[in-house]
Motif scaffolding. Structure first.
Motif, mmCIF file in Angstrom:
data_model
loop_
_atom_site.group_PDB
_atom_site.id
_atom_site.type_symbol
_atom_site.label_atom_id
_atom_site.label_comp_id
_atom_site.label_asym_id
_atom_site.label_seq_id
_atom_site.Cartn_x
_atom_site.Cartn_y
_atom_site.Cartn_z
ATOM 1 N N VAL A 50 17.681 -56.631 -32.783
ATOM 2 C CA VAL A 50 17.148 -57.205 -31.552
ATOM 3 C C VAL A 50 16.674 -58.647 -31.738
ATOM 4 O O VAL A 50 16.836 -59.479 -30.832
ATOM 5 C CB VAL A 50 16.022 -56.311 -30.972
ATOM 6 C CG1 VAL A 50 14.799 -56.297 -31.876
ATOM 7 C CG2 VAL A 50 15.645 -56.758 -29.565
ATOM 8 N N ASP A 51 16.101 -58.987 -32.898
ATOM 9 C CA ASP A 51 15.684 -60.378 -33.131
ATOM 10 C C ASP A 51 16.881 -61.311 -33.064
ATOM 11 O O ASP A 51 16.826 -62.382 -32.444
ATOM 12 C CB ASP A 51 14.997 -60.531 -34.495
ATOM 13 C CG ASP A 51 13.512 -60.181 -34.448
ATOM 14 O OD1 ASP A 51 12.986 -59.969 -33.342
ATOM 15 O OD2 ASP A 51 12.891 -60.122 -35.521
ATOM 16 N N PHE A 52 17.979 -60.909 -33.712
ATOM 17 C CA PHE A 52 19.190 -61.750 -33.718
ATOM 18 C C PHE A 52 19.779 -61.878 -32.321
ATOM 19 O O PHE A 52 20.111 -62.984 -31.877
ATOM 20 C CB PHE A 52 20.240 -61.165 -34.665
ATOM 21 C CG PHE A 52 21.609 -61.776 -34.480
ATOM 22 C CD1 PHE A 52 21.884 -63.047 -34.959
ATOM 23 C CD2 PHE A 52 22.602 -61.083 -33.796
ATOM 24 C CE1 PHE A 52 23.134 -63.622 -34.771
ATOM 25 C CE2 PHE A 52 23.853 -61.648 -33.598
ATOM 26 C CZ PHE A 52 24.118 -62.930 -34.086
ATOM 27 N N VAL A 53 19.916 -60.750 -31.605
ATOM 28 C CA VAL A 53 20.537 -60.782 -30.278
ATOM 29 C C VAL A 53 19.694 -61.595 -29.306
ATOM 30 O O VAL A 53 20.206 -62.420 -28.546
ATOM 31 C CB VAL A 53 20.760 -59.349 -29.752
ATOM 32 C CG1 VAL A 53 21.327 -59.386 -28.335
ATOM 33 C CG2 VAL A 53 21.705 -58.586 -30.669
ATOM 34 N N PHE A 93 18.844 -67.074 -26.454
ATOM 35 C CA PHE A 93 18.101 -68.319 -26.263
ATOM 36 C C PHE A 93 18.840 -69.519 -26.852
ATOM 37 O O PHE A 93 18.845 -70.597 -26.263
ATOM 38 C CB PHE A 93 16.699 -68.205 -26.873
ATOM 39 C CG PHE A 93 15.692 -67.603 -25.957
ATOM 40 C CD1 PHE A 93 15.225 -68.301 -24.850
ATOM 41 C CD2 PHE A 93 15.206 -66.321 -26.171
ATOM 42 C CE1 PHE A 93 14.291 -67.754 -23.985
ATOM 43 C CE2 PHE A 93 14.268 -65.753 -25.315
ATOM 44 C CZ PHE A 93 13.813 -66.471 -24.215
ATOM 45 N N SER A 94 19.455 -69.335 -28.024
ATOM 46 C CA SER A 94 20.154 -70.467 -28.642
ATOM 47 C C SER A 94 21.368 -70.893 -27.818
ATOM 48 O O SER A 94 21.626 -72.088 -27.634
ATOM 49 C CB SER A 94 20.580 -70.119 -30.072
ATOM 50 O OG SER A 94 21.486 -69.041 -30.088
ATOM 51 N N LEU A 95 22.117 -69.915 -27.287
ATOM 52 C CA LEU A 95 23.246 -70.259 -26.412
ATOM 53 C C LEU A 95 22.741 -70.892 -25.118
ATOM 54 O O LEU A 95 23.420 -71.755 -24.541
ATOM 55 C CB LEU A 95 24.087 -69.016 -26.103
ATOM 56 C CG LEU A 95 24.994 -68.510 -27.218
ATOM 57 C CD1 LEU A 95 25.758 -67.265 -26.768
ATOM 58 C CD2 LEU A 95 25.977 -69.597 -27.659
ATOM 59 N N GLY A 96 21.561 -70.475 -24.685
ATOM 60 C CA GLY A 96 20.964 -71.097 -23.505
ATOM 61 C C GLY A 96 20.701 -72.576 -23.727
ATOM 62 O O GLY A 96 20.994 -73.416 -22.873
ATOM 63 N N PRO A 122 20.110 -74.902 -32.792
ATOM 64 C CA PRO A 122 20.001 -74.376 -34.157
ATOM 65 C C PRO A 122 18.578 -73.953 -34.510
ATOM 66 O O PRO A 122 18.379 -73.040 -35.320
ATOM 67 C CB PRO A 122 20.460 -75.550 -35.033
ATOM 68 C CG PRO A 122 20.181 -76.766 -34.214
ATOM 69 C CD PRO A 122 20.406 -76.347 -32.786
ATOM 70 N N ALA A 123 17.562 -74.615 -33.896
ATOM 71 C CA ALA A 123 16.168 -74.301 -34.228
ATOM 72 C C ALA A 123 15.808 -72.869 -33.839
ATOM 73 O O ALA A 123 15.044 -72.205 -34.546
ATOM 74 C CB ALA A 123 15.238 -75.295 -33.545
ATOM 75 N N THR A 124 16.350 -72.378 -32.730
ATOM 76 C CA THR A 124 16.057 -71.014 -32.303
ATOM 77 C C THR A 124 16.621 -70.010 -33.298
ATOM 78 O O THR A 124 15.962 -69.015 -33.650
ATOM 79 C CB THR A 124 16.649 -70.754 -30.908
ATOM 80 O OG1 THR A 124 16.106 -71.700 -29.988
ATOM 81 C CG2 THR A 124 16.310 -69.343 -30.431
ATOM 82 N N LEU A 125 17.821 -70.257 -33.770
ATOM 83 C CA LEU A 125 18.412 -69.385 -34.788
ATOM 84 C C LEU A 125 17.644 -69.491 -36.100
ATOM 85 O O LEU A 125 17.474 -68.497 -36.819
ATOM 86 C CB LEU A 125 19.884 -69.756 -34.998
ATOM 87 C CG LEU A 125 20.815 -69.507 -33.802
ATOM 88 C CD1 LEU A 125 22.229 -69.967 -34.130
ATOM 89 C CD2 LEU A 125 20.817 -68.032 -33.413
ATOM 90 N N LEU A 126 17.146 -70.697 -36.417
ATOM 91 C CA LEU A 126 16.351 -70.896 -37.628
ATOM 92 C C LEU A 126 15.068 -70.075 -37.567
ATOM 93 O O LEU A 126 14.652 -69.478 -38.571
ATOM 94 C CB LEU A 126 16.021 -72.371 -37.805
ATOM 95 C CG LEU A 126 15.082 -72.724 -38.975
ATOM 96 C CD1 LEU A 126 15.714 -72.337 -40.310
ATOM 97 C CD2 LEU A 126 14.745 -74.218 -38.953
#
Length: 423
Positions: free
Chosen positions: A139-142, A147-150, A284-288
């Motif tokens: 769930v954290d990744f999804v 948000f990152s794609l947003g 990238p920061a959201t994925l980080l």
């Protein structure tokens, strides 16, 4: 559970779709255009107050309807249907903004309020579908992927809109005002187009054919039962109050940053470019931050984001030069998506399956109630103090109290409390 790549990316792509509204309309061109075009003859602090009140009104509507609609959506599997009803409203209102003329600030605010209701309302059911496309492990990744794609999707369209704004003659527009109106139409088209994958590939059980009156009655009874139990759930309640406070600060900064920069006298082009920078750093920061949460834990990563926001606010209250606005934009980009994404996934872990839209109705209820108070606080402080720096500094107390309350939340105990209460 539909955890496969097509379903996950179709769900996450909706964030790519509707983030165009959040970026181009809410954070970018509407505050700029409202001050310089729709209400050009109105004093700066008064137009700030008007914008703050409009944001509060749209959030209040969501506060009133989110929990009940979320409950109905869970009972009758209507999350997708409601998502697209609200999306249609937001898409239509975004396009309608292009029809409002100079000086017509009342009409602009009315359409903006309806558009915000569509945008925020659709997110209730988008969030409610998170459990349908992920597991507790993923769930954290999804959530972070959405948000990152947003950020990326909103940034791509916004960069095109900024190009249209700055080089309007190249696109065949008469002036910058026409370019901005065209950008509102482009948001509507973008939102509609990239919502299609969720419609096609994210599955939901077919809804029961039953009268609207019965749905409202059943939804209300379920909501009443759940709400009475939520009040007895210490950890879930504490998290919702903590979230209400710190996300209030986050949302207020998003909605009022450009208006604040204009109040300080910064050039609109610099403000727009800084906002554009947020989108591409935020991707990238959201994925980080998802990776950081694996090291520090989800709760620890949220604390890190809150600490950075407090630093941002103190700097913003004293900044003098436009380069500082750029630096603060980068810092916001580093933490904004992370705190939103991890808060959503942290809350999701405490919710039993089958109650996602209902409990995300409460989650959005709290988030949008915060979005009433934050802009309202900015509006009132701006009117009373006639000082934009004082109004921005006042937000810090929300982060501080929110962090204190979050300390007492235990995710695992919260999940157990909720399961016991609902059985």
């Amino acid at each position: 559970m539909q955890e496969n790549k097509k379903t996950i990316y179709s769900w996450a792509l909706y964030d790519w779709a509707n983030s165009a509204y959040a970026t181009t309309v809410i954070a970018g061109f509407f505050p700029l255009f409202f001050k310089s075009y729709y209400s050009a003859d109105v004093a700066a602090t008064t137009s700030t107050a008007h914008l703050g009140f409009a944001s509060s009104i749209s959030s209040l509507v969501i506060v009133l309807i989110a929990p009940l609609l979320g409950s109905i959506a869970d009972v009758y599997s209507l999350k997708k249907r409601y998502l697209f009803l609200f999306s249609y409203l937001g898409i239509l209102m975004s396009a309608m903004l292009s029809l409002v003329g100079a000086g017509e600030w009342q009409a602009a605010l009315f359409i903006y309020i309806l558009g915000n209701i569509g945008f925020m309302g659709s997110n209730i059911f988008y969030d409610g579908l998170l459990q349908s496309v992920s597991t507790k492990k993923s769930v954290d990744f999804v959530s972070g992927l959405g948000f990152s794609l947003g950020y990326l999707g909103g940034g791509v369209l916004f960069s095109i809109n900024v190009w249209m704004f700055q080089d309007f003659e190249f696109f065949g527009f008469e002036d910058q005002a026409t370019a901005i109106k065209a950008s509102f139409i482009s948001v509507a088209l973008w939102w509609a187009l990239f919502s299609i994958p969720l419609l096609l590939f994210v599955k939901e059980d077919k809804s029961t054919h039953i009268s609207t009156t019965t749905k409202l009655k059943d939804g209300y009874l379920r909501l009443k039962k759940t709400f009475s139990k939520i009040r007895q759930l210490r950890h879930l309640s504490l998290f919702l109050v903590a979230y209400w406070l710190y996300i209030d600060g986050v949302d207020t900064i998003i909605r009022m940053a450009v208006d604040y920069g204009m109040a300080l006298g910064f050039d609109s082009s610099n403000l727009i470019l800084a906002l554009l920078l947020v989108q591409f750093v935020g991707f990238p920061a959201t994925l980080l931050f998802t990776k950081i949460s694996e090291i520090m834990g989800t709760k620890g990563a949220i604390y890190l984001a809150i600490a950075i926001y407090l630093f941002i606010i103190m700097w913003a209250a004293t900044m003098m030069e436009v380069w500082e606005f750029y630096m603060l934009a980068i810092m916001i980009a580093l933490v904004q998506g992370g705190i939103q994404s991890l808060s959503r996934s942290y809350y999701s872990r405490m919710i039993p399956e089958g109650y996602s839209a209902e409990f995300f109705g409460f989650y959005n209820f709290i988030g949008k109630f915060a979005a009433i108070f934050g802009p309202l606080l900015i509006a009132l402080v701006a009117l009373v103090s006639q000082n934009s720096r004082v109004s921005i500094a006042s937000i810090s107390i929300l982060f501080i109290i929110g962090a204190i309350l979050l300390y007492f939340v235990d995710e695992k105990k919260g999940e157990k409390e909720l399961k016991d209460a609902l059985t």
